[in-house]
Design a protein around this motif. Structure first.
Motif, PDB file in Angstrom:
ATOM      1  N   LEU A 257       0.825  -1.212   0.000  1.00 23.83           N
ATOM      2  CA  LEU A 257       0.000   0.000   0.000  1.00 23.83           C
ATOM      3  C   LEU A 257       0.859   1.263   0.000  1.00 23.83           C
ATOM      4  O   LEU A 257       0.579   2.214  -0.738  1.00 23.83           O
ATOM      5  CB  LEU A 257      -0.933   0.001   1.217  1.00 23.83           C
ATOM      6  N   LEU A 258       1.901   1.273   0.814  1.00 31.97           N
ATOM      7  CA  LEU A 258       2.756   2.453   0.893  1.00 31.97           C
ATOM      8  C   LEU A 258       3.531   2.671  -0.397  1.00 31.97           C
ATOM      9  O   LEU A 258       3.867   3.806  -0.750  1.00 31.97           O
ATOM     10  CB  LEU A 258       3.727   2.334   2.071  1.00 31.97           C
ATOM     11  N   GLU A 259       3.806   1.592  -1.115  1.00 30.43           N
ATOM     12  CA  GLU A 259       4.540   1.717  -2.369  1.00 30.43           C
ATOM     13  C   GLU A 259       3.650   2.067  -3.550  1.00 30.43           C
ATOM     14  O   GLU A 259       4.107   2.692  -4.517  1.00 30.43           O
ATOM     15  CB  GLU A 259       5.276   0.404  -2.677  1.00 30.43           C
ATOM     16  N   ASN A 260       2.362   1.703  -3.489  1.00 34.02           N
ATOM     17  CA  ASN A 260       1.509   1.817  -4.675  1.00 34.02           C
ATOM     18  C   ASN A 260       0.354   2.802  -4.557  1.00 34.02           C
ATOM     19  O   ASN A 260      -0.170   3.246  -5.579  1.00 34.02           O
ATOM     20  CB  ASN A 260       0.951   0.432  -5.033  1.00 34.02           C
ATOM     21  N   GLU A 261      -0.093   3.120  -3.342  1.00 34.62           N
ATOM     22  CA  GLU A 261      -1.169   4.097  -3.194  1.00 34.62           C
ATOM     23  C   GLU A 261      -0.625   5.527  -3.369  1.00 34.62           C
ATOM     24  O   GLU A 261       0.535   5.803  -3.054  1.00 34.62           O
ATOM     25  CB  GLU A 261      -1.829   3.979  -1.818  1.00 34.62           C
ATOM     26  N   THR A 262      -1.491   6.406  -3.854  1.00 31.74           N
ATOM     27  CA  THR A 262      -1.117   7.813  -3.965  1.00 31.74           C
ATOM     28  C   THR A 262      -1.575   8.535  -2.703  1.00 31.74           C
ATOM     29  O   THR A 262      -2.761   8.575  -2.406  1.00 31.74           O
ATOM     30  CB  THR A 262      -1.783   8.454  -5.202  1.00 31.74           C
ATOM     31  N   TYR A 263      -0.632   9.084  -1.961  1.00 33.07           N
ATOM     32  CA  TYR A 263      -0.992   9.766  -0.704  1.00 33.07           C
ATOM     33  C   TYR A 263       0.070  10.815  -0.393  1.00 33.07           C
ATOM     34  O   TYR A 263       1.228  10.727  -0.821  1.00 33.07           O
ATOM     35  CB  TYR A 263      -1.095   8.759   0.449  1.00 33.07           C
ATOM     36  N   ASP A 264      -0.344  11.809   0.355  1.00 30.66           N
ATOM     37  CA  ASP A 264       0.582  12.836   0.821  1.00 30.66           C
ATOM     38  C   ASP A 264       1.138  12.458   2.188  1.00 30.66           C
ATOM     39  O   ASP A 264       2.338  12.505   2.430  1.00 30.66           O
ATOM     40  CB  ASP A 264      -0.143  14.196   0.891  1.00 30.66           C
ATOM     41  N   LYS A 265       0.227  12.069   3.103  1.00 35.51           N
ATOM     42  CA  LYS A 265       0.626  11.625   4.442  1.00 35.51           C
ATOM     43  C   LYS A 265      -0.249  10.442   4.841  1.00 35.51           C
ATOM     44  O   LYS A 265      -1.409  10.343   4.423  1.00 35.51           O
ATOM     45  CB  LYS A 265       0.480  12.748   5.469  1.00 35.51           C
ATOM     46  N   ALA A 266       0.301   9.559   5.671  1.00 38.47           N
ATOM     47  CA  ALA A 266      -0.429   8.347   6.071  1.00 38.47           C
ATOM     48  C   ALA A 266      -0.239   8.084   7.556  1.00 38.47           C
ATOM     49  O   ALA A 266       0.795   8.420   8.145  1.00 38.47           O
ATOM     50  CB  ALA A 266       0.059   7.140   5.265  1.00 38.47           C
ATOM     51  N   ILE A 267      -1.259   7.465   8.160  1.00 34.19           N
ATOM     52  CA  ILE A 267      -1.174   6.988   9.549  1.00 34.19           C
ATOM     53  C   ILE A 267      -1.485   5.498   9.561  1.00 34.19           C
ATOM     54  O   ILE A 267      -2.443   5.049   8.921  1.00 34.19           O
ATOM     55  CB  ILE A 267      -2.157   7.718  10.479  1.00 34.19           C
ATOM     56  N   ILE A 268      -0.668   4.750  10.288  1.00 36.80           N
ATOM     57  CA  ILE A 268      -0.914   3.322  10.507  1.00 36.80           C
ATOM     58  C   ILE A 268      -1.248   3.147  11.986  1.00 36.80           C
ATOM     59  O   ILE A 268      -0.436   3.481  12.853  1.00 36.80           O
ATOM     60  CB  ILE A 268       0.319   2.484  10.135  1.00 36.80           C
ATOM     61  N   PHE A 269      -2.446   2.639  12.274  1.00 38.86           N
ATOM     62  CA  PHE A 269      -2.885   2.469  13.655  1.00 38.86           C
ATOM     63  C   PHE A 269      -2.710   1.024  14.116  1.00 38.86           C
ATOM     64  O   PHE A 269      -3.053   0.077  13.396  1.00 38.86           O
ATOM     65  CB  PHE A 269      -4.360   2.851  13.807  1.00 38.86           C
ATOM     66  N   THR A 270      -2.191   0.871  15.326  1.00 37.90           N
ATOM     67  CA  THR A 270      -2.109  -0.440  15.965  1.00 37.90           C
ATOM     68  C   THR A 270      -2.785  -0.360  17.334  1.00 37.90           C
ATOM     69  O   THR A 270      -3.018   0.729  17.859  1.00 37.90           O
ATOM     70  CB  THR A 270      -0.648  -0.885  16.163  1.00 37.90           C
ATOM     71  N   ASN A 271      -3.072  -1.511  17.922  1.00 34.58           N
ATOM     72  CA  ASN A 271      -3.687  -1.539  19.257  1.00 34.58           C
ATOM     73  C   ASN A 271      -2.657  -1.598  20.374  1.00 34.58           C
ATOM     74  O   ASN A 271      -3.008  -1.398  21.540  1.00 34.58           O
ATOM     75  CB  ASN A 271      -4.632  -2.736  19.384  1.00 34.58           C
ATOM     76  N   THR A 272      -1.401  -1.903  20.047  1.00 34.46           N
ATOM     77  CA  THR A 272      -0.379  -2.046  21.085  1.00 34.46           C
ATOM     78  C   THR A 272       0.870  -1.246  20.738  1.00 34.46           C
ATOM     79  O   THR A 272       1.188  -1.020  19.571  1.00 34.46           O
ATOM     80  CB  THR A 272       0.028  -3.522  21.276  1.00 34.46           C
ATOM     81  N   ARG A 273       1.584  -0.848  21.770  1.00 32.47           N
ATOM     82  CA  ARG A 273       2.829  -0.110  21.588  1.00 32.47           C
ATOM     83  C   ARG A 273       3.898  -0.992  20.951  1.00 32.47           C
ATOM     84  O   ARG A 273       4.693  -0.529  20.138  1.00 32.47           O
ATOM     85  CB  ARG A 273       3.320   0.407  22.945  1.00 32.47           C
ATOM     86  N   VAL A 274       3.926  -2.276  21.357  1.00 31.95           N
ATOM     87  CA  VAL A 274       4.931  -3.206  20.831  1.00 31.95           C
ATOM     88  C   VAL A 274       4.805  -3.322  19.318  1.00 31.95           C
ATOM     89  O   VAL A 274       5.801  -3.251  18.586  1.00 31.95           O
ATOM     90  CB  VAL A 274       4.790  -4.592  21.499  1.00 31.95           C
ATOM     91  N   MET A 275       3.569  -3.473  18.826  1.00 30.19           N
ATOM     92  CA  MET A 275       3.375  -3.618  17.390  1.00 30.19           C
ATOM     93  C   MET A 275       3.688  -2.305  16.662  1.00 30.19           C
ATOM     94  O   MET A 275       4.227  -2.310  15.549  1.00 30.19           O
ATOM     95  CB  MET A 275       1.936  -4.063  17.093  1.00 30.19           C
ATOM     96  N   ALA A 276       3.357  -1.176  17.286  1.00 29.70           N
ATOM     97  CA  ALA A 276       3.678   0.116  16.668  1.00 29.70           C
ATOM     98  C   ALA A 276       5.186   0.250  16.483  1.00 29.70           C
ATOM     99  O   ALA A 276       5.661   0.660  15.412  1.00 29.70           O
ATOM    100  CB  ALA A 276       3.139   1.255  17.532  1.00 29.70           C
ATOM    101  N   ASP A 277       5.950  -0.122  17.505  1.00 35.89           N
ATOM    102  CA  ASP A 277       7.421  -0.046  17.409  1.00 35.89           C
ATOM    103  C   ASP A 277       7.951  -1.013  16.352  1.00 35.89           C
ATOM    104  O   ASP A 277       8.895  -0.692  15.626  1.00 35.89           O
ATOM    105  CB  ASP A 277       8.050  -0.359  18.765  1.00 35.89           C
TER     106      ASP A 277
END
Length: 441
Positions: free
Chosen positions: A237-257
């Motif tokens: 998605l990050l390689e092929n979608e057209t976007y200016d800015k993006a947010i990826i949401f996770t439920n845990t801090r470990v997964m976010a890191d």
């Protein structure tokens, strides 16, 4: 037009300077009532323009004050530092042609510097409940002359455990003349209890309910086999979608890191934001995203509210949020002010029921999407056998079709001979027939 409101000319000048032309629905509904001094309870989704809906009437009350600045006149309570900082900027923008001064009290900042600011006595004090109470307990904060209180994102403050703090701060303002409570959801018993305690015969305004999400936001789901597969989908998605800015949401801090580490390893300009980050890191992450120094933010729900970034047009839910309300707050970051946005949720086997419950809550059906380059094997729950009436109807039809064949194959049941011995209950030995008892006379 904002000129239709009975606002002070200095405020209307600021509105014109900021190029505000048409009020949003929440502004059109709330501002006239707030200018009358009514207590308000307003439900409006994130990004609907509710900040201006309470800031302008609040400033209008203070703009003509002749007294010297010796007391705090207005108090705005918010759940997070980021939201408090943004609200301060809005107050400063709208008050730019007045003598009104605003101050900010939040956690993560120097306590003594904040105490020094309080000694200057701002007209409007904006802050988070926890730090405000610390300053109150230290004798640095005096609220007895507050005229108006605003509780913004009240439902979120309750979720974060601030109910008692908010109630105490309201009680410290015994002479207040107006209280306005804003929330993105209708809330539960806790919110109703707070409304009963802090509002006096309020006007209830229900606008932009959570089921009416931004029309410009496409909502999609992509099924995944496991977390590693989700990471592959994010990469695509990050390689092929057209976007200016993006947010990826996770439920845990470990997964976010973890996701942040993968992105940095692939040379993406990214930042991570969660509860373990100190105030300096949080500020840096948001500023870099706003200024374009980073294109991607990986975050837990700490960033779901109060984050206002222009050009944010892609939201990816690595983990499905735990409630419909949180889903709304997450994807409410995109598709704002008439712009288009894309919200993609990645769904594994364990996410399907939660995703379905959110669809029912929103009364919407998410678009199903398949990316052939990263297609997995999981496509949703398998079909189950029909039950209830449907199963009964199918069985009857099958019986009717197969009646003749079944009858033809069925062997006649042999009738026992008159004098044949009967089998015992355990089937091991025949039982002797008993003679019939003589009839009673």
């Amino acid at each position: 037009m904002f000129s239709q409101f009975a606002l002070h000319e200095r405020l209307l000048k600021a509105v014109a300077e900021l190029k505000f032309v048409e009020p949003t629905p929440v502004q059109a509904a709330a501002i006239p009532l707030a200018l009358q001094g009514r207590d308000l309870r307003v439900t409006a989704q994130t990004g609907s323009g509710k900040t201006a809906a309470f800031v302008l009437p609040m400033l209008n009350r203070l703009v003509d004050l002749k007294q010297k600045r010796v007391e705090i006149r207005a108090l705005v309570l918010l759940p997070t530092r980021e939201l408090a900082q943004q609200t301060l900027k809005e107050v400063e923008r709208f008050s730019q042609f007045t003598f009104i001064k605003a101050g900010l009290i939040t956690g993560g900042e120097d306590f003594k510097e904040q105490a020094a600011m309080l000694r200057k006595v701002p007209d409007v004090l904006i802050g988070t409940p926890g730090r405000l109470l610390e300053q109150l307990n230290a004798g640095n904060l005096h609220l007895e002359h507050v005229q108006v209180i605003v509780l913004d994102e009240a439902d979120r403050m309750l979720d974060m455990g601030f109910a008692e703090d908010v109630e105490r701060l309201c009680n410290e303002c015994p002479n207040r003349e107006q209280t306005m409570l804003f929330s993105a959801t209708t809330g539960g018993a806790g919110l109703r209890d707070m409304i009963g305690k802090v509002l006096k015969t309020p006007e209830h305004l229900m606008l932009n309910s959570v089921s009416q999400l931004a029309e410009g936001t496409r909502q999609q789901i992509i099924t995944a086999d496991h977390n590693q597969h989700k990471e592959q989908i994010i990469q695509w998605l990050l390689e092929n979608e057209t976007y200016d800015k993006a947010i990826i949401f996770t439920n845990t801090r470990v997964m976010a890191d973890r996701i942040y580490g993968h992105l940095v390893a692939k040379d993406y300009k990214a930042f991570v934001l969660h509860g373990d980050k100190d105030q300096k890191d949080r500020k840096l992450a948001i500023e870099r995203l706003k200024q374009g120094g980073a294109k991607i933010l990986v975050a837990t729900d700490v960033a779901a509210r109060g984050l206002d970034v222009d050009g944010l047009d892609l939201v990816i839910n690595f983990d499905m949020p735990r409630s419909g309300d949180e889903y709304v707050h997450r994807i409410g970051r995109t598709g704002r002010a008439g712009n288009e946005g894309l919200a993609v949720s990645l769904i594994c086997h364990g996410d399907w029921n939660l995703m379905s419950s959110i669809e029912r809550y929103l009364k919407q059906s998410f678009e199903r999407r398949v990316i052939k380059e990263v297609k997995g094997t999981y496509t949703g729950p398998k079909k189950v056998k029909a039950s209830g009436k449907a199963a009964g109807v199918k069985k009857k039809k099958a019986d009717k079709k197969g009646d003749k064949k079944v009858v033809a194959k069925r062997k006649p049941t042999a009738k026992p001979k008159p004098n044949a011995p009967l089998a015992s209950a355990d089937g091991l030995a025949p039982l002797k027939r008993r003679k019939p008892a003589p009839a009673a006379e």
